[in-house]
Design a protein around this motif. Structure first.
Motif, PDB file in Angstrom:
ATOM      1  N   GLU A  59      -1.523  -9.311  12.192  1.00 30.39           N
ATOM      2  CA  GLU A  59      -2.271  -8.549  11.118  1.00 30.39           C
ATOM      3  C   GLU A  59      -1.451  -8.459  10.138  1.00 30.39           C
ATOM      4  O   GLU A  59      -0.827  -9.381   9.707  1.00 30.39           O
ATOM      5  CB  GLU A  59      -2.451  -7.176  11.856  1.00 30.39           C
ATOM      6  CG  GLU A  59      -3.578  -6.367  11.054  1.00 30.39           C
ATOM      7  CD  GLU A  59      -3.259  -4.857  10.787  1.00 30.39           C
ATOM      8  OE1 GLU A  59      -1.972  -4.519  11.207  1.00 30.39           O
ATOM      9  OE2 GLU A  59      -4.238  -4.129  10.379  1.00 30.39           O
ATOM     10  N   ASP A  60      -1.135  -7.044   9.247  1.00 28.12           N
ATOM     11  CA  ASP A  60      -0.570  -7.000   8.233  1.00 28.12           C
ATOM     12  C   ASP A  60       0.846  -7.476   8.433  1.00 28.12           C
ATOM     13  O   ASP A  60       1.595  -7.669   9.394  1.00 28.12           O
ATOM     14  CB  ASP A  60      -0.517  -5.428   8.100  1.00 28.12           C
ATOM     15  CG  ASP A  60      -1.809  -4.895   7.402  1.00 28.12           C
ATOM     16  OD1 ASP A  60      -2.700  -5.686   7.450  1.00 28.12           O
ATOM     17  OD2 ASP A  60      -1.825  -3.552   7.394  1.00 28.12           O
ATOM     18  N   ARG A  91      -0.682  -8.088  18.156  1.00 26.60           N
ATOM     19  CA  ARG A  91      -1.194  -7.386  17.358  1.00 26.60           C
ATOM     20  C   ARG A  91      -2.220  -8.220  16.534  1.00 26.60           C
ATOM     21  O   ARG A  91      -2.046  -9.206  15.863  1.00 26.60           O
ATOM     22  CB  ARG A  91      -0.418  -6.680  16.510  1.00 26.60           C
ATOM     23  CG  ARG A  91      -1.352  -5.761  15.503  1.00 26.60           C
ATOM     24  CD  ARG A  91      -0.355  -4.598  14.579  1.00 26.60           C
ATOM     25  NE  ARG A  91       0.035  -5.321  13.555  1.00 26.60           N
ATOM     26  CZ  ARG A  91       0.631  -4.794  12.465  1.00 26.60           C
ATOM     27  NH1 ARG A  91       0.852  -3.387  12.591  1.00 26.60           N
ATOM     28  NH2 ARG A  91       1.276  -5.442  11.364  1.00 26.60           N
ATOM     29  N   LYS A 122      -5.718   0.184  13.397  1.00 23.15           N
ATOM     30  CA  LYS A 122      -6.496   0.891  12.710  1.00 23.15           C
ATOM     31  C   LYS A 122      -7.704   1.484  13.507  1.00 23.15           C
ATOM     32  O   LYS A 122      -9.125   1.521  13.154  1.00 23.15           O
ATOM     33  CB  LYS A 122      -7.202   0.239  11.622  1.00 23.15           C
ATOM     34  CG  LYS A 122      -5.907  -0.121  10.255  1.00 23.15           C
ATOM     35  CD  LYS A 122      -6.177  -0.883   9.271  1.00 23.15           C
ATOM     36  CE  LYS A 122      -5.032  -1.016   8.458  1.00 23.15           C
ATOM     37  NZ  LYS A 122      -4.122  -2.111   8.800  1.00 23.15           N
ATOM     38  N   GLU A 156      -3.500   5.136  12.951  1.00 20.25           N
ATOM     39  CA  GLU A 156      -2.939   5.063  11.691  1.00 20.25           C
ATOM     40  C   GLU A 156      -3.947   5.134  10.752  1.00 20.25           C
ATOM     41  O   GLU A 156      -3.685   4.800   9.603  1.00 20.25           O
ATOM     42  CB  GLU A 156      -2.333   3.685  11.582  1.00 20.25           C
ATOM     43  CG  GLU A 156      -3.073   2.503  11.919  1.00 20.25           C
ATOM     44  CD  GLU A 156      -2.583   0.836  11.723  1.00 20.25           C
ATOM     45  OE1 GLU A 156      -1.241   0.998  11.148  1.00 20.25           O
ATOM     46  OE2 GLU A 156      -3.040  -0.028  12.250  1.00 20.25           O
ATOM     47  N   ASP A 183       0.113   2.909   7.304  1.00 18.72           N
ATOM     48  CA  ASP A 183      -1.253   3.013   7.025  1.00 18.72           C
ATOM     49  C   ASP A 183      -1.720   4.620   7.115  1.00 18.72           C
ATOM     50  O   ASP A 183      -2.754   4.874   6.461  1.00 18.72           O
ATOM     51  CB  ASP A 183      -2.095   2.097   8.040  1.00 18.72           C
ATOM     52  CG  ASP A 183      -2.140   0.915   7.426  1.00 18.72           C
ATOM     53  OD1 ASP A 183      -2.595   0.517   6.491  1.00 18.72           O
ATOM     54  OD2 ASP A 183      -1.704  -0.072   8.211  1.00 18.72           O
TER      55      ASP A 183
HETATM   56 MG    MG Z   1      -0.640  -0.503   9.866  1.00 17.85          MG
END
Ligand code: MG
Ligand code: ACO
Ligand SMILES: O=CC(=O)O
Length: 355
Positions: A59-60, A91, A122, A156, A183
């Motif tokens: 992810e991020d 993740r 999220k 988050e 986040d």
């Molecule tokens: Mg995050």
């Protein structure tokens, strides 16, 4: 609401039975790596020898044009690297992203037997976990997976914090939760630009000593921005038999503040944290392994009060059923970690056979 009698039945014909207890092996740090980055992948066997959990992040922090490389790199890791007793997690991308379906389909199909836990970013409410639950059961059944893959939510978003209890109890697959301060800060419109830790502007101040002088003699103290939400996460997780973790600390060079943030989470009940850089693995190991002096004192209390009942004075401190239980938590954790780590076994005074 589901019929409670069905809670422990698989959600797809041929999928494995859900677990009744969440496993709790050493879990002091979840070490993040980008499997699409060849340098990081090459370091993984050495990292895995030191870390309790390694996590291939999709992810991020993974740019859009490298999402597929990160996914393919993680499949390669799962297929080619022996991680010993170190757990392998991932993740995946967020549930509203265009990549997550392929993340889940590819990973469960290709390395579903190697993946212990899937971290879902999220998460906003139980509905996100229900989606994961059913889809994973279908994919596990199709791939012939025998052990259910567990799910870990990142707390988050403001809505996630609001719904934290229902997220924790949404599925028998729920392994735990991590706190995501970066986040969460954005979601809440907090006026910060950091990844975890404190902020010098978030303070309390003592009263002025005189009405004419508002400046001198006043003590200011920086406060903890995250106390409330971490407390809610710890209670929601523990009440549902799942494991709470602190998340990322982004100021890699500030090892002192990192240690303080990790220790606050440890003392509040978190079992581990994320490490973003190799230097944070050692900090997490130090903080999330209980202090040897505390363990030795806890052992003394347990030995002195074999049935854990009544009131006693030990080293000038009152001990009763409740302090005995705290000591038991400490000694049980120490014993579990000592089984993995001979240095800790020695520091805690466990003989190898007893550890
Ligand atoms: Mg995050
Ligand atoms: C808010 C969130 O979502 S947090 C989670 C998402 N973020 C992440 O996963 C970040 C993971 N970490 C990283 O990408 C990196 O550690 C960074 C970008 C923070 C810092 O990287 P660098 O500037 O390269 O750090 P540094 O120069 O100190 O690295 C030293 C060595 O450790 C390696 N290294 C750094 N981080 C890691 C890691 N997480 N795992 C394995 N190896 C690593 C580097 O490749 C480098 O190797 P080299 O000596 O062979 O060149
Ligand atoms: O993903 C973690 C965060 O802090 O955001």
């Amino acid at each position: 609401m589901r019929n409670p009698r069905d809670f422990l039945k698989p959600l797809c014909v041929g999928a494995p039975d859900p677990v009744t207890e969440i496993p709790f092996p050493p879990s002091r740090m979840i070490h993040f790596f980008d499997a699409g980055n060849e340098k990081m992948r090459a370091k993984l066997p050495d990292i895995a020898a030191k870390a309790d959990i390694v996590l291939g992040n999709l992810e991020d922090a993974v740019p859009v044009d490298r999402k597929e490389a990160a996914r393919a790199g993680l499949v390669e890791v799962g297929k080619t690297i022996d991680l010993g007793s170190t757990q392998l997690w991932t993740r995946v991308n967020a549930l509203d992203s265009p990549w997550v379906l392929e993340d889940l389909t590819t990973l469960v199909t290709e390395i579903g037997d190697k993946l212990d836990v899937i971290m879902v970013p999220k998460v906003e409410g139980a509905w996100d976990i229900h989606y994961m639950d059913r889809l994973l059961a279908q994919l596990e059944s199709r791939a012939g997976i025998e052990k259910p893959i567990l799910v870990h939510a990142i707390l988050e978003t403001a809505q996630g914090v609001t719904n934290v209890e229902e997220i924790a109890s949404a599925s028998p697959r729920m392994q735990g939760m991590s706190f995501g301060p970066a986040d969460l800060a954005a979601s809440r419109r907090m006026k910060t630009t950091r990844v975890g830790g404190g902020h010098p502007g978030y303070q309390t101040i003592t009263d002025p000593t005189s009405a004419d002088d508002l400046e001198t003699g006043r003590v200011r103290s920086q406060q903890d921005l995250w106390h409330y939400s971490i407390g809610r996460m710890v209670d929601a997780c523990t009440a549902n038999g799942i494991l709470p973790f602190y998340g990322p600390f982004g100021d890699i060079k500030d090892t002192v503040a990192c240690e303080v943030q990790f220790r606050a989470a440890f003392l509040m009940g978190c079992v581990g944290t994320w490490s973003l850089h190799p230097v944070q693995i050692d900090i997490a190991k130090k903080v999330f392994s209980p202090d040897p002096d505390e363990v030795l004192f806890a052992k003394k209390v347990i030995e002195a009060i074999p049935d854990g009942r009544g009131v006693h004075m030990i080293d000038g401190k009152m001990q009763d059923d409740a302090t005995w239980k705290q000591c038991k938590v400490m000694v049980d954790l120490a014993q579990m970690l000592a089984e993995k780590d001979p240095e800790l076994a020695e520091a805690y005074g466990f003989t190898p056979a007893a550890a």
